[in-house]
Design a protein around this motif. Structure first.
Motif, PDB file in Angstrom:
ATOM      1  N   GLU A  65       7.304  20.763  41.186  1.00 50.94           N
ATOM      2  CA  GLU A  65       8.646  20.227  40.904  1.00 50.94           C
ATOM      3  C   GLU A  65       8.953  20.239  39.401  1.00 50.94           C
ATOM      4  OE1 GLU A  65       8.276  17.434  44.873  1.00 50.94           O
ATOM      5  OE2 GLU A  65       8.056  16.516  42.903  1.00 50.94           O
ATOM      6  N   LEU A  66       7.894  20.167  38.593  1.00 50.32           N
ATOM      7  CA  LEU A  66       8.083  20.231  37.135  1.00 50.32           C
ATOM      8  C   LEU A  66       8.112  21.678  36.640  1.00 50.32           C
ATOM      9  CD1 LEU A  66       5.576  17.396  36.092  1.00 50.32           C
ATOM     10  CD2 LEU A  66       8.058  17.307  35.875  1.00 50.32           C
ATOM     11  N   GLY A  67       7.926  22.626  37.565  1.00 50.28           N
ATOM     12  CA  GLY A  67       7.912  24.051  37.187  1.00 50.28           C
ATOM     13  C   GLY A  67       6.595  24.440  36.511  1.00 50.28           C
ATOM     14  N   LEU A  68       5.520  23.682  36.757  1.00 52.91           N
ATOM     15  CA  LEU A  68       4.271  23.914  36.033  1.00 52.91           C
ATOM     16  C   LEU A  68       3.099  24.302  36.940  1.00 52.91           C
ATOM     17  CD1 LEU A  68       4.438  20.868  33.565  1.00 52.91           C
ATOM     18  CD2 LEU A  68       5.111  23.241  33.145  1.00 52.91           C
ATOM     19  N   ALA A  69       3.348  24.430  38.250  1.00 55.58           N
ATOM     20  CA  ALA A  69       2.210  24.684  39.152  1.00 55.58           C
ATOM     21  C   ALA A  69       1.620  26.076  38.929  1.00 55.58           C
ATOM     22  CB  ALA A  69       2.655  24.519  40.606  1.00 55.58           C
ATOM     23  N   ASP A  70       2.483  27.086  38.750  1.00 53.91           N
ATOM     24  CA  ASP A  70       1.953  28.454  38.607  1.00 53.91           C
ATOM     25  C   ASP A  70       1.107  28.567  37.343  1.00 53.91           C
ATOM     26  OD1 ASP A  70       3.175  29.068  40.929  1.00 53.91           O
ATOM     27  OD2 ASP A  70       4.918  30.064  40.027  1.00 53.91           O
ATOM     28  N   GLY A  71       1.600  27.978  36.246  1.00 56.00           N
ATOM     29  CA  GLY A  71       0.846  28.014  34.980  1.00 56.00           C
ATOM     30  C   GLY A  71      -0.496  27.299  35.132  1.00 56.00           C
ATOM     31  N   LEU A  72      -0.476  26.200  35.863  1.00 56.53           N
ATOM     32  CA  LEU A  72      -1.720  25.436  36.056  1.00 56.53           C
ATOM     33  C   LEU A  72      -2.724  26.285  36.856  1.00 56.53           C
ATOM     34  CD1 LEU A  72      -2.994  22.592  35.634  1.00 56.53           C
ATOM     35  CD2 LEU A  72      -2.225  22.050  37.939  1.00 56.53           C
ATOM     36  N   LEU A  73      -2.195  26.935  37.895  1.00 56.30           N
ATOM     37  CA  LEU A  73      -3.103  27.715  38.751  1.00 56.30           C
ATOM     38  C   LEU A  73      -3.564  29.010  38.073  1.00 56.30           C
ATOM     39  CD1 LEU A  73      -1.525  27.089  42.271  1.00 56.30           C
ATOM     40  CD2 LEU A  73      -3.602  26.089  41.299  1.00 56.30           C
ATOM     41  N   ASP A  74      -2.963  29.354  36.921  1.00 61.92           N
ATOM     42  CA  ASP A  74      -3.487  30.488  36.140  1.00 61.92           C
ATOM     43  C   ASP A  74      -4.801  30.111  35.454  1.00 61.92           C
ATOM     44  OD1 ASP A  74      -1.515  32.188  36.809  1.00 61.92           O
ATOM     45  OD2 ASP A  74      -0.303  31.871  34.994  1.00 61.92           O
ATOM     46  N   LEU A  75      -5.044  28.787  35.320  1.00 61.29           N
ATOM     47  CA  LEU A  75      -6.305  28.348  34.692  1.00 61.29           C
ATOM     48  C   LEU A  75      -7.423  28.467  35.725  1.00 61.29           C
ATOM     49  CD1 LEU A  75      -5.057  25.067  32.966  1.00 61.29           C
ATOM     50  CD2 LEU A  75      -5.199  27.366  31.987  1.00 61.29           C
ATOM     51  N   LYS A  76      -8.644  28.523  35.203  1.00 58.80           N
ATOM     52  CA  LYS A  76      -9.792  28.677  36.087  1.00 58.80           C
ATOM     53  C   LYS A  76      -9.920  27.469  37.024  1.00 58.80           C
ATOM     54  CE  LYS A  76     -14.496  30.159  35.626  1.00 58.80           C
ATOM     55  NZ  LYS A  76     -15.646  30.150  34.785  1.00 58.80           N
ATOM     56  N   HIS A  77     -10.019  27.753  38.311  1.00 62.97           N
ATOM     57  CA  HIS A  77     -10.150  26.652  39.270  1.00 62.97           C
ATOM     58  C   HIS A  77     -10.811  27.172  40.538  1.00 62.97           C
ATOM     59  CE1 HIS A  77      -6.452  28.709  40.559  1.00 62.97           C
ATOM     60  NE2 HIS A  77      -6.729  28.249  41.765  1.00 62.97           N
ATOM     61  N   THR A  78     -11.229  26.258  41.399  1.00 59.39           N
ATOM     62  CA  THR A  78     -11.666  26.650  42.746  1.00 59.39           C
ATOM     63  C   THR A  78     -10.836  25.840  43.737  1.00 59.39           C
ATOM     64  OG1 THR A  78     -13.423  24.993  42.663  1.00 59.39           O
ATOM     65  CG2 THR A  78     -14.046  27.241  42.068  1.00 59.39           C
ATOM     66  N   LYS A  79     -10.863  26.289  44.998  1.00 57.47           N
ATOM     67  CA  LYS A  79     -10.041  25.603  46.000  1.00 57.47           C
ATOM     68  C   LYS A  79     -10.895  25.273  47.220  1.00 57.47           C
ATOM     69  CE  LYS A  79      -5.861  28.226  45.043  1.00 57.47           C
ATOM     70  NZ  LYS A  79      -5.159  29.463  45.391  1.00 57.47           N
ATOM     71  N   ALA A  80     -10.530  24.191  47.897  1.00 61.01           N
ATOM     72  CA  ALA A  80     -11.199  23.890  49.177  1.00 61.01           C
ATOM     73  C   ALA A  80     -10.131  23.415  50.152  1.00 61.01           C
ATOM     74  CB  ALA A  80     -12.238  22.803  48.979  1.00 61.01           C
ATOM     75  N   SER A  81     -10.029  24.083  51.288  1.00 60.66           N
ATOM     76  CA  SER A  81      -9.030  23.639  52.257  1.00 60.66           C
ATOM     77  C   SER A  81      -9.650  22.741  53.330  1.00 60.66           C
ATOM     78  CB  SER A  81      -8.327  24.829  52.898  1.00 60.66           C
ATOM     79  OG  SER A  81      -9.274  25.645  53.510  1.00 60.66           O
ATOM     80  N   LYS A  82     -10.989  22.746  53.383  1.00 61.78           N
ATOM     81  CA  LYS A  82     -11.640  21.886  54.381  1.00 61.78           C
ATOM     82  C   LYS A  82     -12.665  20.996  53.706  1.00 61.78           C
ATOM     83  CE  LYS A  82     -11.673  24.576  58.593  1.00 61.78           C
ATOM     84  NZ  LYS A  82     -12.473  25.433  59.436  1.00 61.78           N
ATOM     85  N   ILE A  83     -12.760  19.766  54.166  1.00 63.22           N
ATOM     86  CA  ILE A  83     -13.874  18.920  53.736  1.00 63.22           C
ATOM     87  C   ILE A  83     -14.783  18.787  54.948  1.00 63.22           C
ATOM     88  CG2 ILE A  83     -14.545  16.641  52.892  1.00 63.22           C
ATOM     89  CD1 ILE A  83     -11.769  16.454  51.654  1.00 63.22           C
ATOM     90  N   GLU A  84     -16.020  19.218  54.798  1.00 59.01           N
ATOM     91  CA  GLU A  84     -16.933  19.212  55.935  1.00 59.01           C
ATOM     92  C   GLU A  84     -18.159  18.364  55.626  1.00 59.01           C
ATOM     93  OE1 GLU A  84     -17.427  23.488  56.545  1.00 59.01           O
ATOM     94  OE2 GLU A  84     -15.974  23.276  58.172  1.00 59.01           O
ATOM     95  N   ALA A  85     -18.718  17.802  56.670  1.00 61.70           N
ATOM     96  CA  ALA A  85     -19.962  17.028  56.510  1.00 61.70           C
ATOM     97  C   ALA A  85     -21.056  17.750  57.268  1.00 61.70           C
ATOM     98  CB  ALA A  85     -19.770  15.628  57.053  1.00 61.70           C
ATOM     99  N   ARG A  86     -22.167  18.035  56.576  1.00 66.39           N
ATOM    100  CA  ARG A  86     -23.320  18.630  57.247  1.00 66.39           C
ATOM    101  C   ARG A  86     -24.249  17.506  57.672  1.00 66.39           C
ATOM    102  NH1 ARG A  86     -24.434  24.252  53.983  1.00 66.39           N
ATOM    103  NH2 ARG A  86     -22.511  25.211  54.699  1.00 66.39           N
ATOM    104  N   LEU A  87     -24.284  17.250  58.959  1.00 68.72           N
ATOM    105  CA  LEU A  87     -25.099  16.161  59.505  1.00 68.72           C
ATOM    106  C   LEU A  87     -26.299  16.780  60.212  1.00 68.72           C
ATOM    107  CD1 LEU A  87     -22.170  14.119  61.093  1.00 68.72           C
ATOM    108  CD2 LEU A  87     -23.092  13.934  58.795  1.00 68.72           C
ATOM    109  N   PRO A  88     -27.324  15.965  60.489  1.00 68.11           N
ATOM    110  CA  PRO A  88     -28.486  16.531  61.168  1.00 68.11           C
ATOM    111  C   PRO A  88     -28.095  17.245  62.471  1.00 68.11           C
ATOM    112  CG  PRO A  88     -28.971  14.320  60.388  1.00 68.11           C
ATOM    113  CD  PRO A  88     -27.521  14.552  60.119  1.00 68.11           C
TER     114      PRO A  88
END
Ligand SMILES: Cc1cc2nc3c(=O)[nH]c(=O)nc-3n(C[C@H](O)[C@H](O)[C@H](O)COP(=O)(O)OP(=O)(O)OC[C@H]3O[C@@H](n4cnc5c(N)ncnc54)[C@H](O)[C@@H]3O)c2cc1C
Length: 426
Positions: A65-88
């Motif tokens: 909304e501030l017009g800054l997302a694309d510039g931010l995502l030009d910086l080095k980052h990683t993404k995760a779309s899932k949070i998973e738990a590894r259980l026994p």
């Protein structure tokens, strides 16, 4: 502390103490609205490790909304779309953000210092934004019950900043709450966290995981060249973990996360392991005349769910939306400050309640010699139902009440300070 001699003076419409996520975003948004804003940061840079680095969809939408997302995502980052738990017994998906309707259906992992450099870099485009580094606020200036600014220390001596509104965004150890006589509600989270890094190597998984089993609970975050690991312990257990020795600690990491057992030797010293004493509290009243507290200064959050930054930013967005007008008019009333608290308090309390249940019922039950992670039966049943299935992902992604950037009035678009006027605080 009482400061007797001040060598230099500054004047601003709004003085923000602390340039963390809350202070930086508030500074940017107020400057963009034409408010004359001075941000004080006690450190010389933003390079501090083991801080919150998770930007959730709510924050990415604000940046968009501030017009800054694309510039931010030009910086080095990683993404995760899932949070998973590894259980026994196998892997369980705790939250799948990929199913949410948003342009940013993932958690963006980016070092907090990169995020802050970017936000303050954008803010500096506005001539009415000033950032003073190595400026440590020491003492609120209180006159007739109203906060009129702050005295602060710099390498060049003591200064005084006078402002219509002072915002304390100085984090969880902020002394300004006590100085202002604001009362705190403290809770007692049952956990502490040990943070450390291990290298990432070719062939390692890409995702961010929670691991539980054998009485231990750890979260492993992909940070590109390394894994950032949160090793959860019971509150107060740190001394006994240290007494057991570094070898035992390395062994327990390797047993819980077999994929990383080959590199636990990288932990050479207890200096490599940082203790985060988990704290959760909130102010009863976030303000008094001339002063508002936001972010961790108003409510320290447990690290569960990685929501601290995002909540701090939501506070900044709400504060900017509500206060830019009154600040521009040179008059901030108690009811304006109250409106900020009213808007943000319920979402904060709801998230703290959610974290408290997760800490006591899920994480604590996973710790200890016979610990096995358990999700309460009613929650398990509910999570099986389609409409409820996405609830954890929604709460993590957007919190309870996401904030959006209010559209600016055309008159504010220049980003210039409004013409000087008589200022008053009621
Ligand atoms: C180890 C750790 C891990 C975390 N992990 C996560 C996570 O994964 N995701 C997440 O969302 N949150 C996480 N958090 C929480 C998150 O970092 C905070 O909730 C968030 O940073 C709060 O932002 P803030 O701007 O309110 O305060 P802070 O980030 O604490 O910023 C306060 C700023 O004020 C400055 N300051 C302090 N005192 C003064 C003074 N007197 N004068 C001038 N400047 C001052 C400080 O230097 C700092 O820059 C974590 C926190 C810790 C400690």
């Amino acid at each position: 502390m009482r400061i007797e001699k001040t060598e230099e003076f500054r004047r601003a419409t709004c003085c923000v103490i602390g340039c963390g996520p809350a202070g930086a975003m508030l500074g940017l948004m107020l400057a963009r609205e034409g408010v004359d804003v001075l941000v004080l940061e006690k450190h010389a840079d933003f390079l501090r490790d083991f801080r919150g680095d998770t930007l959730h969809p709510s924050t990415m939408e604000v940046m968009d909304e501030l017009g800054l997302a694309d510039g931010l995502l030009d910086l080095k980052h990683t993404k995760a779309s899932k949070i998973e738990a590894r259980l026994p017994g196998g892997t369980v998906t705790v939250a799948d953000l990929g199913r949410l309707k948003t342009r940013y259906p993932y958690i963006t992992f980016m070092p907090q210092w990169d995020f802050l450099d970017y936000v303050t870099g954008e803010a500096k485009r506005y001539p009415n934004f000033r950032l003073e580094m190595e400026a440590e606020a020491k003492e609120l200036i209180l006159e007739d019950g109203t906060v009129r600014g702050v005295r602060y220390e710099t390498p060049d001596g003591l200064r005084e900043a006078r402002a219509l509104l002072t915002v304390a965004a100085a984090g969880r150890s902020s002394p300004f709450r006590e100085q202002a006589g604001l009362k705190m509600v403290r809770t007692s989270p049952p956990i502490d966290v040990l943070w450390f890094r291990l290298s990432r190597r070719e062939g390692d998984p890409e995702d961010t995981f929670g691991y539980a089993g054998g009485g231990r609970f750890m979260v492993v975050i992909n940070r590109g060249e390394y894994w950032q690991i949160a090793y959860v312990i019971r509150k107060g257990e740190y001394e006994s973990v240290r007494e057991a020795g570094l070898d035992a600690f390395r062994r327990s990491v390797g047993e819980t996360i077999p994929d990383l057992a080959d590199r636990t030797g990288e932990l050479q010293d207890w200096e490599d392991v940082k203790l985060l004493s988990v704290q959760a509290d909130r102010l009863r009243r976030w303000h008094r005349p001339g002063l508002l507290c936001i972010g961790d200064a108003a409510h320290a959050m447990s690290p569960v769910g990685g929501v601290g930054i995002n909540l701090a930013i939501a506070d900044a967005v709400a504060a900017a939306n509500i206060l830019a007008g009154p600040l521009g008019e040179g008059r901030v009333r108690t009811r304006d400050l109250m409106t900020v608290q009213l808007r943000r308090e319920l979402p904060t309390r709801a998230i703290q309640a959610f974290q408290s249940v997760a800490q006591r019922r899920v994480i604590s039950s996973a710790l200890g010699p016979d610990g096995a992670p358990s999700i309460p039966a009613p929650a398990r049943m509910l999570l099986g139902l389609r409409p409820v299935r996405d609830l954890p992902a929604r709460i993590i992604a957007f919190g309870i009440w996401p904030e959006h950037v209010r559209r600016r009035e055309p008159s504010a678009r220049t980003g210039q300070a409004p013409a000087a006027r008589e200022e008053s605080v009621r």
